[in-house]
Design a protein around this motif. Structure first.
Motif, PDB file in Angstrom:
ATOM      1  N   TYR A 161       0.878  -1.227  -0.036  1.00 52.18           N
ATOM      2  CA  TYR A 161      -0.067   0.010   0.076  1.00 52.18           C
ATOM      3  C   TYR A 161       0.876   1.333  -0.102  1.00 52.18           C
ATOM      4  O   TYR A 161       1.879   1.426   0.794  1.00 52.18           O
ATOM      5  N   GLY A 162       0.533   2.226  -0.801  1.00 49.84           N
ATOM      6  CA  GLY A 162       1.325   3.288  -1.066  1.00 49.84           C
ATOM      7  C   GLY A 162       0.620   4.461  -0.450  1.00 49.84           C
ATOM      8  O   GLY A 162      -0.439   5.123  -1.240  1.00 49.84           O
ATOM      9  N   PRO A 163       0.641   5.155   0.488  1.00 53.80           N
ATOM     10  CA  PRO A 163       0.144   6.508   0.908  1.00 53.80           C
ATOM     11  C   PRO A 163       0.228   7.705  -0.009  1.00 53.80           C
ATOM     12  O   PRO A 163       1.576   7.713  -0.565  1.00 53.80           O
ATOM     13  N   PRO A 164      -0.771   8.338  -0.396  1.00 50.19           N
ATOM     14  CA  PRO A 164      -0.451   9.424  -1.295  1.00 50.19           C
ATOM     15  C   PRO A 164       0.538  10.658  -0.684  1.00 50.19           C
ATOM     16  O   PRO A 164       1.217  11.353  -1.748  1.00 50.19           O
ATOM     17  N   PRO A 170       8.504   6.854   3.719  1.00 49.80           N
ATOM     18  CA  PRO A 170       9.012   6.028   4.689  1.00 49.80           C
ATOM     19  C   PRO A 170       8.351   4.580   5.039  1.00 49.80           C
ATOM     20  O   PRO A 170       9.040   3.512   5.131  1.00 49.80           O
ATOM     21  N   SER A 171       7.059   4.797   4.983  1.00 50.43           N
ATOM     22  CA  SER A 171       6.427   3.830   5.429  1.00 50.43           C
ATOM     23  C   SER A 171       6.266   2.700   4.476  1.00 50.43           C
ATOM     24  O   SER A 171       6.195   1.226   4.774  1.00 50.43           O
ATOM     25  N   HIS A 268      12.140   3.926   9.856  1.00 46.26           N
ATOM     26  CA  HIS A 268      11.142   3.631  10.650  1.00 46.26           C
ATOM     27  C   HIS A 268      11.079   4.574  11.979  1.00 46.26           C
ATOM     28  O   HIS A 268       9.993   5.221  12.204  1.00 46.26           O
ATOM     29  N   THR A 269      12.151   4.972  12.514  1.00 48.37           N
ATOM     30  CA  THR A 269      12.355   5.848  13.818  1.00 48.37           C
ATOM     31  C   THR A 269      11.896   7.231  13.228  1.00 48.37           C
ATOM     32  O   THR A 269      11.380   7.962  14.191  1.00 48.37           O
ATOM     33  N   GLN A 404      -4.165   8.479   5.916  1.00 48.00           N
ATOM     34  CA  GLN A 404      -3.498   8.044   4.876  1.00 48.00           C
ATOM     35  C   GLN A 404      -2.392   6.742   5.206  1.00 48.00           C
ATOM     36  O   GLN A 404      -1.979   6.061   4.348  1.00 48.00           O
ATOM     37  N   ILE A 405      -2.035   6.518   6.387  1.00 44.29           N
ATOM     38  CA  ILE A 405      -1.180   5.759   6.956  1.00 44.29           C
ATOM     39  C   ILE A 405      -1.567   4.501   6.704  1.00 44.29           C
ATOM     40  O   ILE A 405      -0.671   3.440   6.318  1.00 44.29           O
ATOM     41  N   THR A 406      -2.888   4.224   6.749  1.00 47.10           N
ATOM     42  CA  THR A 406      -3.304   2.926   6.670  1.00 47.10           C
ATOM     43  C   THR A 406      -4.384   3.002   5.487  1.00 47.10           C
ATOM     44  O   THR A 406      -5.116   4.066   5.539  1.00 47.10           O
TER      45      THR A 406
END
Length: 409
Positions: A161-164, A170-171, A268-269, A404-406
């Protein structure tokens, strides 16, 4: 026995020579055999998921300014659970530039890129991603676990999944690395897995009890304990780092597929830090605005009371002046007056004309001071309105990122 000079050691793209590289150069055994040929995969899906977002409300003060819709900070990414396959294996083709960019950002090695590209990874928006990695998640805390990517071992495919919002890139990179590590784990022998698993368990056990990774791993493993080693490999590889690196044997294993794991974990951090910073800014702005409201309300109440008192004493002075003016001149000549003004100023006993003149001076003073106080209060209210708008913009920005993160937030 001669040792390799530190200047001759292989280094990561950030210029750091990992401890396992130093150990190998010194002839210290790492305990892992060479990378084996990939065995025929078993039908299993590994997912990286993200805890669902729980909305909170920030209420500033009691009435003048308030803001709603503050989103809680997101938890860390978690891996997923085994489930049904995604589909047939896509034909081999050159990776798209966006996929190469993901591999670059994840610091994948040549071997890691081979594994990643071989899965024909695709990045989808929320609408296209829906249903592609479905399987009930095992939540261990507040909120549901939301899938953001999966690796299908049977089909050897990765869906992401790619957030816009580009700030959330980075996610996607972390998810790509996470799923690639599942593919890498699938290629290890039972001997290698037996060596690595207790080392990863020790690394995770050494983390603070409140570290989110414990709940993440538990949620991802769910009712399939056999998936725990693979989840450990993906989680530890993308989320755990301490100088100068983990156990050398682990770092050797990871170095086969990741060139700079320290930089990967920093993604991640860094993402967590971004959300924490945004939330801290909102909290600080909200607290400052609440304090400003309290001070404003107090000063406004004082002003209103003082202004009312001035009007009361203005009428009393007008009445007294009219009363004295109506008296005979001989009585006025002997008349003495004393007064305590509304603010406590004492006008001692004196001829009426003297006392009334002093009272008029105090009234003139008040008429000059009150408008300045009113202007100050108006300016503070306007500034608070501007700051409230800025706070709402911060809240809206964080809320958008949270949504958007999920894909299913």
């Amino acid at each position: 026995m001669s040792l390799t000079s530190p200047d001759d050691l292989p280094r990561s793209p950030t210029g750091r020579a990992p401890q396992w590289v130093v150990d190998q150069a010194a002839g210290v055994a790492t305990g892992l055999p060479e990378w084996p040929a990939l065995p025929t995969p078993a039908p299993v899906v590994r997912r990286r998921t993200w805890p669902g977002v729980a909305a909170l409300v920030l209420v500033i003060g009691g009435g003048l300014w308030w803001a709603d819709g503050v989103a809680d900070l997101p938890g860390n990414a978690t891996s997923g659970l085994p489930g049904t396959g995604i589909g047939g294996l896509a034909p081999a083709q050159a990776p798209a530039p966006a996929i190469v960019a993901l591999a670059d950002a994840a610091h994948m090695s040549t071997k890691g890129r081979e594994l990643f590209y071989d899965t024909q990874p695709v990045v989808l928006d929320a609408a296209d991603f829906a249903g592609r990695c479905d399987r009930a998640a095992h939540a261990t805390g507040p909120g549901d676990i939301v899938t953001v990517g999966c690796y299908d071992e049977a089909a050897n495919s990765i869906i992401l999944y790619g957030p816009p919002d580009p700030r959330l890139y980075p996610s996607t990179v972390e998810t790509a690395a996470h799923e690639m590590l599942h593919a890498a784990w699938a290629g290890l022998t039972d001997i290698e897995r037996g060596i690595l698993t207790p080392l990863m368990e020790a690394e995770v056990a050494a983390l603070p009890a409140d570290d989110p990774i414990h709940a993440q791993i538990t949620s991802s493993v769910g009712d399939d304990p056999q998936s725990r080693p693979s989840e450990l490999f993906a989680y530890v590889g993308t989320q755990v780092w301490h100088d100068p690196g983990l156990t050398p044997t682990l770092e050797v294993a990871y170095s086969r597929v990741i060139d700079d794991r320290e930089a990967l974990v920093a993604l991640h951090t860094g993402l967590d830090a971004m959300f924490e910073t945004m939330n801290a800014q909102i909290q600080a702005a909200g607290e400052a605005l609440a304090a400003a409201e309290t001070a404003y309300a107090t000063d406004r109440a004082h002003y209103n009371a003082d202004a009312a008192a001035v009007e009361t004493y203005r009428k009393a002075l007008d009445d007294k002046v009219a009363e004295v003016a109506a008296m005979p001149a001989d009585k006025v000549a002997g008349l003495q007056l004393a007064w305590v003004w509304w603010d406590g100023t004492d006008l001692p006993m004196a001829p009426a004309s003297t006392t009334l003149a002093a009272a008029q001076s105090l009234l003139d003073r008040d008429d000059a001071a009150l408008p300045a106080r009113e202007a100050d209060l108006a300016a503070r209210a306007a500034a608070a309105g501007t700051e409230g708008a800025r706070l709402n913009a911060l809240i809206a920005d964080l809320t958008v990122l949270q949504s958007q993160i999920t894909p299913g937030a």
